[in-house]
Design a protein around this motif. Structure first.
Motif: not given
Length: 282
Positions: A55-62
């Motif tokens: 989830q954290i990786q996805e937020i950072i990507s966005r």
């Protein structure tokens, strides 16, 4: 969690200033872990699951794509209240909190009827309903998606508002949707000139709704003129108009309201020293 905090900070270091990164770290971890901020500080040794790390990786990507954190998380805080936000509505700004605080000071302990023109997420109307529990609040917007979002926010925050899908530039329509003898009319309408786009941050320009932001360069006071007309017809005698404005057009907006017969016109600065709020009496 200490390792994850370092990972977030390092991932965002090239994109955001240090102060903003500190805020983003807290927002991300609060959202992913469900822990309040003070508990995060007390649980730095907590191990995150693989799902939480994803989830954290996805937020950072966005975030790296310039999407605002408020849209990524689907919520934001305004006047101490949590609001759902999405690309159909503007992200509420601190300057608008100052507008709401002014209205609350003026009407605390009273039973006013207030209309919010261009309600968006409902942040103004719902905050007023929360802090002025005896008020009767009307909320109008031209966007059906915005009205749906505002309805959900009203339900989530357990307040009752009267909503209308209405266009303030269509004076006949908007006046049908408003009651007579309003005590106050408030609006934070579109006021950013199209030519100002080149000065705007990518996260605003690419993601926030242009319908709620921009006004034609050749007619910067378009919405204020319509609101002033509506106030003439719908405000009770000595009723109050509250507006958030483009700081470049403070004097011009004051002059427009004077031309429409408003009195006791006050131009107020926001905390950054820019002309931002107008209060006027019918």
């Amino acid at each position: 969690m200490t390792e994850t905090i370092s990972f977030i900070r390092n991932s965002l270091a090239s994109r955001f200033p240090e102060g903003e990164i500190r805020s983003l770290v807290c927002l991300i971890l609060e959202h992913v872990t469900g822990l309040p901020r003070h508990q995060i500080l007390l649980n730095k040794d907590k191990k995150l699951s693989g799902k939480e790390k994803d989830q954290i990786q996805e937020i950072i990507s966005r975030l790296k794509q310039s999407k605002p954190i408020q849209y990524i998380l689907g919520k934001t805080e305004f006047c101490g209240i949590t609001f759902e936000v999405n690309p159909a509505v503007l992200i509420p700004r601190p300057e608008t909190e100052e507008l709401v605080e002014q209205i609350i000071r003026d009407w605390q302990g009273k039973q006013p009827t207030i209309a919010d023109i261009g309600t968006g997420s409902g942040c103004i109307a719902i905050s007023l309903a929360k802090f002025l529990p005896d008020a009767r609040i009307y909320a109008l917007d031209i966007s059906g998606e915005a009205i749906r979002t505002a309805r959900e926010n009203a339900c989530r925050n357990e307040v009752t508002l009267h909503f209308a899908h209405s266009d303030i530039l269509n004076t006949e329509q908007s006046e049908r949707d408003l009651p007579e003898n309003l005590d106050a009319l408030v609006s934070n309408p579109p006021y950013v000139l199209v030519k100002e786009k080149k000065q705007m941050e990518k996260n605003v320009l690419d993601f926030e709704p242009h319908l709620a932001l921009f006004v034609p360069d050749e007619d910067p006071l378009l919405f204020y003129r319509a609101i002033a007309r509506t106030g003439q017809h719908k405000l009770r005698e000595k009723g109050t108009l509250y507006l958030e404005i483009n700081g470049m057009y403070g004097k011009e907006t004051v002059r427009l309201l004077a031309d429409y017969g408003y009195k006791k016109i006050e131009l107020k600065k926001d905390l950054s020293g820019k002309d931002r709020i107008i209060k006027a009496s019918k």
